[in-house]
Design an enzyme around this catalytic site. Sequence first.
Site, PDB file in Angstrom:
ATOM      1  N   GLN A  64      15.508 -28.556  58.429  1.00 11.47           N
ATOM      2  CA  GLN A  64      13.867 -28.924  57.930  1.00 11.47           C
ATOM      3  C   GLN A  64      13.707 -29.604  57.575  1.00 11.47           C
ATOM      4  O   GLN A  64      12.246 -30.410  58.156  1.00 11.47           O
ATOM      5  CB  GLN A  64      13.372 -26.994  57.688  1.00 11.47           C
ATOM      6  CG  GLN A  64      13.971 -25.433  58.579  1.00 11.47           C
ATOM      7  CD  GLN A  64      14.373 -24.613  58.609  1.00 11.47           C
ATOM      8  OE1 GLN A  64      13.299 -24.165  57.076  1.00 11.47           O
ATOM      9  NE2 GLN A  64      15.512 -23.965  59.113  1.00 11.47           N
ATOM     10  N   ASP A  65      13.705 -29.190  56.349  1.00 12.01           N
ATOM     11  CA  ASP A  65      13.042 -30.593  55.362  1.00 12.01           C
ATOM     12  C   ASP A  65      14.326 -30.971  54.475  1.00 12.01           C
ATOM     13  O   ASP A  65      15.634 -30.252  54.875  1.00 12.01           O
ATOM     14  CB  ASP A  65      11.780 -30.183  54.224  1.00 12.01           C
ATOM     15  CG  ASP A  65      12.280 -29.120  54.600  1.00 12.01           C
ATOM     16  OD1 ASP A  65      13.258 -28.412  53.865  1.00 12.01           O
ATOM     17  OD2 ASP A  65      11.080 -28.678  52.757  1.00 12.01           O
TER      18      ASP A  65
END
Length: 229
Positions: A64-65
């Site tokens: 995701q991040d």
Amino acid sequence: MENPLYNDWSLLLEDEFKKDYYLRLRSFLKKEYTEEKIHPAMEDIFNALHFTPFHKVKVVILGQDPYHGPDQAHGLSFSVQPGITIPPSLKNIFKELTHEFGMSMPTHGHLTHWAKQGVLLLNNVLTVREGKAHSHRGQGWEVFTDKVIQTLNQKDHPVVFLLWGGAAQKKGELIDTNKHIILKAPHPSPLSAYRGFFESNHFSKANQILHKNNVEEIDWTLPESPSQG
């Protein structure tokens, strides 16, 4: 606009660095890196692409991040720098690997050994403010990483995409499933791993697919020392 890539991705993605969205993203990042504590270090932002050239990509693991704690992130999804405690999601990934292959639990979470074999460890968003998860969402990285996925559709041999959790699976809509293979499971986070990530056998299934297509399998074991990776 200077192209920050230096392998075969450079030519494939060079037009992205001239587009308005990327120029806006670059201005945003210059300000953020000047005024805030941002992860990963600027020189590590594109490590996923640098460690795994386009021609070598066999498997993609979408994150995701980046981790937003100090000294964790170094540009590869789920991976942490040497000497850093293994985060919970990665610990669960390792638990699944021990289940599938009977290997011993790795002592570090530095995944460059996978990346160098052709596992593209790509986050959806490539930067984050320290202590503020998802703080760089919606600034343009999603457009850039969409382009990376779309570019992978051009590959002749099938690529295996391991998509864990809803966010990664949404990105899967971009993948040409006539050519490539998607394996889906819940995210390995402690909140969801027991809902089907454990015993998904994704790593052995990925190797079976590679073997069937006469592509060298991934050695999912990690060297004892991160420096050997």
